[in-house]
Design an enzyme around this catalytic site. Structure first.
Site, short mmCIF file in Angstrom:
data_model
loop_
_atom_site.label_atom_id
_atom_site.label_comp_id
_atom_site.label_asym_id
_atom_site.label_seq_id
_atom_site.Cartn_x
_atom_site.Cartn_y
_atom_site.Cartn_z
N GLY A 85 0.83 -1.21 0.00
CA GLY A 85 0.00 0.00 0.00
C GLY A 85 0.86 1.26 0.00
O GLY A 85 0.42 2.32 0.44
N GLY A 118 -0.38 4.64 -1.36
CA GLY A 118 -1.52 5.28 -0.70
C GLY A 118 -1.13 6.52 0.08
O GLY A 118 0.03 6.93 0.10
N ILE A 167 -1.01 7.24 3.46
CA ILE A 167 -0.04 7.09 4.54
C ILE A 167 1.22 6.39 4.04
O ILE A 167 2.34 6.82 4.30
CB ILE A 167 -0.67 6.31 5.73
CG1 ILE A 167 -1.88 7.07 6.27
CG2 ILE A 167 0.37 6.07 6.82
CD1 ILE A 167 -2.71 6.33 7.30
N GLY A 168 1.01 5.32 3.28
CA GLY A 168 2.14 4.52 2.79
C GLY A 168 3.15 5.36 2.01
O GLY A 168 4.36 5.20 2.17
N TYR A 213 -15.37 -3.26 7.92
CA TYR A 213 -14.02 -2.72 7.84
C TYR A 213 -13.28 -2.91 9.17
O TYR A 213 -12.15 -3.39 9.21
CB TYR A 213 -14.08 -1.22 7.49
CG TYR A 213 -12.79 -0.48 7.73
CD1 TYR A 213 -11.73 -0.58 6.83
CD2 TYR A 213 -12.62 0.32 8.85
CE1 TYR A 213 -10.54 0.09 7.06
CE2 TYR A 213 -11.43 1.00 9.09
CZ TYR A 213 -10.40 0.88 8.19
OH TYR A 213 -9.23 1.54 8.42
N LYS A 265 -9.90 -4.98 10.17
CA LYS A 265 -8.72 -4.34 10.77
C LYS A 265 -8.30 -5.11 12.03
O LYS A 265 -7.12 -5.29 12.31
CB LYS A 265 -9.02 -2.88 11.11
CG LYS A 265 -8.80 -1.97 9.95
CD LYS A 265 -7.29 -1.75 9.74
CE LYS A 265 -6.92 -1.52 8.31
NZ LYS A 265 -5.47 -1.44 8.09
C1 UD1 Z 1 -13.72 5.55 10.43
C2 UD1 Z 1 -12.96 4.46 11.06
C3 UD1 Z 1 -11.50 4.78 10.99
C4 UD1 Z 1 -11.05 5.12 9.60
C5 UD1 Z 1 -11.90 6.28 9.10
C6 UD1 Z 1 -11.60 6.65 7.67
C7 UD1 Z 1 -14.58 3.65 12.74
C8 UD1 Z 1 -15.05 3.82 14.15
N1 UD1 Z 1 -13.48 4.36 12.40
O1 UD1 Z 1 -13.59 6.58 11.32
O2 UD1 Z 1 -10.76 3.68 11.43
O3 UD1 Z 1 -9.72 5.51 9.63
O4 UD1 Z 1 -13.26 5.89 9.16
O5 UD1 Z 1 -11.89 5.57 6.82
O6 UD1 Z 1 -15.11 2.89 11.98
N2 UD1 Z 1 -19.12 12.72 9.16
C9 UD1 Z 1 -20.03 13.71 8.83
N3 UD1 Z 1 -20.17 14.02 7.51
C10 UD1 Z 1 -19.48 13.40 6.51
C11 UD1 Z 1 -18.56 12.39 6.87
C12 UD1 Z 1 -18.41 12.06 8.21
O7 UD1 Z 1 -20.68 14.29 9.68
O8 UD1 Z 1 -19.65 13.76 5.34
C13 UD1 Z 1 -18.98 12.36 10.58
C14 UD1 Z 1 -19.28 10.92 10.85
O9 UD1 Z 1 -20.64 10.72 11.04
C15 UD1 Z 1 -18.45 10.67 12.09
C16 UD1 Z 1 -17.26 11.61 11.95
O10 UD1 Z 1 -17.63 12.55 10.95
O11 UD1 Z 1 -19.18 11.01 13.22
C17 UD1 Z 1 -15.97 10.96 11.52
O12 UD1 Z 1 -16.21 10.18 10.37
P1 UD1 Z 1 -15.04 9.50 9.49
O13 UD1 Z 1 -14.05 10.51 9.10
O14 UD1 Z 1 -15.68 8.67 8.44
O15 UD1 Z 1 -14.27 8.63 10.50
P2 UD1 Z 1 -14.71 7.56 11.59
O16 UD1 Z 1 -16.04 7.00 11.32
O17 UD1 Z 1 -14.36 8.11 12.91
#
Ligand code: UD1
Length: 378
Positions: free
Chosen positions: A10, A13, A15-16, A190, A194
């Site tokens: 990866g 990507g 981070i990679g 996912y 992981k």
């Molecule tokens: C998830 C994964 C994490 C991964 C990341 C990116 C979990 C708990 N964590 O993180 O390991 O690195 O995705 O793939 O599964 N949000 C909005 N609007 C948007 C998009 C997101 O409000 O358009 C909100 C989401 O509802 C959430 C927060 O932002 O509450 C963070 O979302 P996101 O960046 O997708 O990350 P996680 O779900 O924390």
């Protein structure tokens, strides 16, 4: 440290690729194995790919490509994974194949070369925790699981104490730093994959005496994040919306918090994991220990890009989303000597400097519709 022969799966990507740059800078010989997933890279390989690294276009599940990639290698950084949390809920087979089976195939190949491999570092994720750790005024430390559906349909977002709930008392909780000992409750396909990657690497590493470290990344942001991929993290998604003069869409009420960690801190943690043996056979959180709300992120990004676009609060929620999770980084400090260096005040302007020079297709509306069709956004 002497020059080592390193494989980064990866390595093209987000981070990679930074890890590849940093390893080359330190004088290591670097090989990349990457299948250039089109959802991330479009139809061409990324311009930032370091030409000093040897590049093998291929999949970790392809034994032939993997054999070539592992030839003479002393260190493996396993960063390859499919990363869309929402998408993993309906493309289940694709995620399990790439992440779980891919890691299994990599480990089998490594086990047969175990005498040559001095270190394996695997990219794990905060997603495996599910909800973070909390404190209840009556019960003390608690580890709740997902909020009940009825509560979410009522649009009550904060997590209540599971023990008090049994007595029909609704005690709101205070989020606290999440340590590596918190029980794991992955809430998406996912996240399950992981957890598989982390545990498979640690167990096989232990069995074959390949010193292995699992780094549990929190919410990573920075330049090179795939802006046109609607399944990446919220910083990239909001940046891409704003760049296209669209308001960021906020799920829940925007007060949910995450630990946003700059990609350069993640890279430094990876280098530290190679330089010391103190974290061998352990899982270690890599974050900042600072909680930031999604609303704050939307505002910081809009301000930084000079866009007068207020986020749109849709009062919907994503299935499997957690409310709060922030890293306890005591173990990273103690074992790796890790200290996060980039605050959001510095990291966001740097991200936006890059973002403002990009064009990004905003596919968020389509992706949200897709999730709604699967009843994964409600
Ligand atoms: C998830 C994964 C994490 C991964 C990341 C990116 C979990 C708990 N964590 O993180 O390991 O690195 O995705 O793939 O599964 N949000 C909005 N609007 C948007 C998009 C997101 O409000 O358009 C909100 C989401 O509802 C959430 C927060 O932002 O509450 C963070 O979302 P996101 O960046 O997708 O990350 P996680 O779900 O924390």
């Amino acid at each position: 440290m002497e020059s080592l022969s390193v494989l980064v799966t990866g390595g093209a990507g987000f981070i990679g690729s930074y890890l590849v740059d940093a390893l080359l800078e330190r004088g290591h010989r670097v090989r990349v194995l990457d299948k250039l997933v089109s959802q991330v890279h479009g139809d061409r390989s990324p311009r930032y790919l370091n030409t000093e690294a040897e590049f093998i276009h291929g999949d970790v599940s392809d034994a032939e490509a993997l054999g070539r990639a592992l030839e003479g290698v002393e260190v493996v950084y396993h960063q390859a994974a499919e990363v869309g949390v929402g998408q993993s809920m309906y493309e289940i087979e694709r995620y399990v194949r790439a992440n779980t089976l891919g890691t299994a195939i990599l480990l089998e190949a490594m086990a047969s070369r175990r005498d040559h491999v001095r270190k394996l570092v695997v990219a794990s994720s905060m997603s495996i925790y599910g909800e973070g750790a909390y404190s209840c005024p009556s019960c003390g430390s608690v580890f709740p699981q997902l909020r009940p559906e009825a509560q979410l349909l009522d649009r009550r977002w904060e997590v209540a104490c599971p023990r008090c709930r049994k007595k029909e008392i609704f005690s709101p909780l205070t989020p606290v730093a999440t340590s590596e000992d918190k029980p794991l409750f992955p809430t998406s396909v996912y996240a399950v994959t992981k957890q598989d990657q982390e545990q498979l690497c640690l167990i096989v590493g232990q069995a074959y005496s390949i010193p292995t470290v699992a780094l549990r990344y929190f919410n990573v942001y920075g330049p090179r994040q795939a802006l046109s991929n609607p399944y990446t993290g919220v910083c990239a998604i909001f940046s891409s919306r704003l760049l296209n003069d669209q308001r960021p869409i906020i799920f829940e009420d925007g007060e949910q918090t995450r630990d946003f960690v700059h990609v350069s801190d993640i890279v430094r943690a990876n280098l530290l994991a190679l330089e010391t043996d103190a974290a061998d056979y352990k899982a270690v959180n890599i974050g900042t220990g600072v909680a930031t709300s999604v609303l704050q992120i939307a505002r910081l990004l809009a301000e930084g890009l000079g866009k007068e676009l207020e986020p749109e609060l849709v009062s919907k929620y994503r299935q499997g989303d957690i409310r709060h999770c922030v890293a306890d980084i005591a173990r990273a400090r103690a074992l790796l000597g890790y200290e996060p260096k980039v605050t959001l005040e510095r990291g966001i302007p740097e991200l936006l400097d890059w973002v403002s020079r990009q064009t990004a297709a905003d596919r968020v509306t389509e992706a949200t519709k897709e999730l709604e069709a699967h009843r994964l956004v409600r």
